[in-house]
Write an enzyme that holds these catalytic residues in place. Structure first.
Site, PDB file in Angstrom:
ATOM      1  N   CYS A 178       0.813  -1.208   0.000  1.00 41.66           N
ATOM      2  CA  CYS A 178       0.000   0.000   0.000  1.00 41.66           C
ATOM      3  C   CYS A 178       0.852   1.265   0.000  1.00 41.66           C
ATOM      4  CB  CYS A 178      -0.894  -0.016   1.241  1.00 41.66           C
ATOM      5  SG  CYS A 178      -1.789   1.515   1.526  1.00 41.66           S
ATOM      6  N   TRP A 215      -7.484  -7.068   6.154  1.00 40.48           N
ATOM      7  CA  TRP A 215      -6.063  -7.384   6.121  1.00 40.48           C
ATOM      8  C   TRP A 215      -5.760  -8.489   7.130  1.00 40.48           C
ATOM      9  CZ3 TRP A 215      -3.382  -5.342   2.245  1.00 40.48           C
ATOM     10  CH2 TRP A 215      -3.857  -4.167   1.654  1.00 40.48           C
ATOM     11  N   VAL A 257     -11.707  -1.235   6.317  1.00 41.58           N
ATOM     12  CA  VAL A 257     -10.575  -1.496   7.208  1.00 41.58           C
ATOM     13  C   VAL A 257      -9.315  -1.122   6.438  1.00 41.58           C
ATOM     14  CG1 VAL A 257      -9.323  -3.250   8.510  1.00 41.58           C
ATOM     15  CG2 VAL A 257     -11.818  -3.321   8.387  1.00 41.58           C
ATOM     16  N   VAL A 302      -5.186   0.481   6.006  1.00 36.37           N
ATOM     17  CA  VAL A 302      -3.829   0.667   6.482  1.00 36.37           C
ATOM     18  C   VAL A 302      -3.286   1.930   5.817  1.00 36.37           C
ATOM     19  CG1 VAL A 302      -3.288  -1.739   6.984  1.00 36.37           C
ATOM     20  CG2 VAL A 302      -2.989  -0.904   4.654  1.00 36.37           C
ATOM     21  N   TYR A 326      -5.550   5.989  -8.984  1.00 40.34           N
ATOM     22  CA  TYR A 326      -6.729   5.194  -8.626  1.00 40.34           C
ATOM     23  C   TYR A 326      -7.968   5.683  -9.376  1.00 40.34           C
ATOM     24  CZ  TYR A 326      -4.175   2.918  -4.866  1.00 40.34           C
ATOM     25  OH  TYR A 326      -3.278   2.162  -4.163  1.00 40.34           O
TER      26      TYR A 326
END
Length: 351
Positions: A61, A94, A127, A129, A192
């Site tokens: 990421c 994750w 969720v 990160v 993106y």
């Protein structure tokens, strides 16, 4: 990067959307739901404290990679422990399947979603990160990827290593913020917008904005080694994490294909300069990056085939940027060796 808590198209893992028909929904990035800050004075209830918190990242990421680089450059490894997730997620979020017993050895959880649930039961959002978890309670503290690294630089100073660089110098903050905003809108998030576009015009708009911004950045960096001032700052970290992934995934997978980064002399030299700087390239795992993008985004790449290339040996080739001057760490020093157990596995290293 986010994972939705229910089974949906995997290409919507990073979307926050309104309830519109799927075929009409375009990519949007949600803001952080948990925006508490860990500060020197603990004003949000979370004081800076060595050993209390755990940073959870995916090496795939780009948003989490910012935190990895900042933590390394500032020498926060002894104060802030690190958890690395599997690059392949599922609908439960994750996973800690890289650890013995498929559980994080410090938090004792199998999925990052458990820390979210400990903070807010049945939290309905994604969720994501990077995330910081309070070890004693097991609760998520923050998933504010935009603020997190700025606080590392300004609020965690008592725990910085000796010789840590100033990544957010006060005298340059206005300029850094301005540069970072353009980088975020058109480059970090722009890839993106192009890659997950549902309509031709949406894709083309993002594509044009991306390459227009890259052209401006290339022009800016033609005469200076770093984006702002003569040292590495937060702005360079944020641009680097997208550029280092560009040829490996964004050029083909996200159709950002006007040219490869390696075909832009200035940006290619700039990103290799940073990659070869301690604290940058030693956090990059190309294996995790490629497997995540090509195997998780099945609506973009339904075969889940991971390309063999590009050749990683080019990352160690001379970049010639030293002739522009600059002092990478300012009055500070490079970080020391990567702590034992945090090294990028051989499969993901540039050779």
């Amino acid at each position: 990067m986010q994972t939705l808590r229910t089974l949906r198209e995997v290409t919507e893992l990073n979307t926050a959307g309104q309830e519109t028909p799927r075929e009409e929904k375009e990519f949007t990035r949600s803001g952080p739901h948990f925006s508490d800050r860990i500060t020197a004075d603990g004003r949000d209830g979370w004081p800076v404290e060595a050993g209390r918190y755990r940073l959870v990242v995916s090496r795939a990421c780009p948003w989490a990679s910012r935190a990895l680089i900042s933590r390394r450059l500032l020498g926060l490894e002894p104060a802030l422990s690190l958890a690395v997730t599997d690059p392949i997620q599922d609908e439960r979020s994750w996973r800690f399947t890289l650890d013995k017993g498929d559980r994080d050895p410090v938090l004792g959880i199998a999925f990052l979603s458990e820390a979210y649930d400990a903070r807010e039961k049945e939290y309905p959002g994604g969720v994501s990160v990077p995330a910081i978890v309070d070890v004693p309670s097991g609760k998520l503290v923050t998933n504010d990827f935009q603020r997190l690294t700025l606080d590392f630089a300004t609020e965690w100073t008592a725990l910085h290593r000796e010789g840590a660089p100033d990544l957010y110098p006060e005298e340059h903050r206005d300029e850094i913020d301005e540069v970072m905003e353009g980088v975020y809108q058109d480059v970090n998030n722009g890839v993106y917008l192009a890659g997950f576009a549902k309509h031709q015009h949406t894709y083309e708009d993002a594509y044009r904005a991306l390459f227009a911004r890259l052209d401006r950045l290339s022009e800016r960096l033609a005469t200076r080694r770093y984006l702002v001032g003569d040292t590495i700052t937060e702005a360079d970290i944020r641009l680097f994490t997208t550029l280092v992934r560009f040829d490996a995934v964004y050029n083909g997978h996200f159709k950002c294909n006007r040219n490869k980064l390696s075909e832009d002399r200035v940006l290619w030299g700039y990103v290799r300069d940073l990659f070869q700087t301690p604290g940058f390239g030693d956090t990059v795992d190309f294996d995790h990056i490629k497997r995540h993008y090509y195997q998780v985004h099945t609506a973009v790449n339904p075969t889940r085939i991971v390309p063999v290339g590009p050749d990683l040996s080019v990352w160690s080739t001379p970049h010639g940027r030293e002739e522009l001057g600059g002092r990478p760490f300012g009055d500070g020093t490079p970080p020391g060796p990567v702590p034992p157990g945090e090294e990028v596995p051989e499969a993901g290293r540039a050779r």
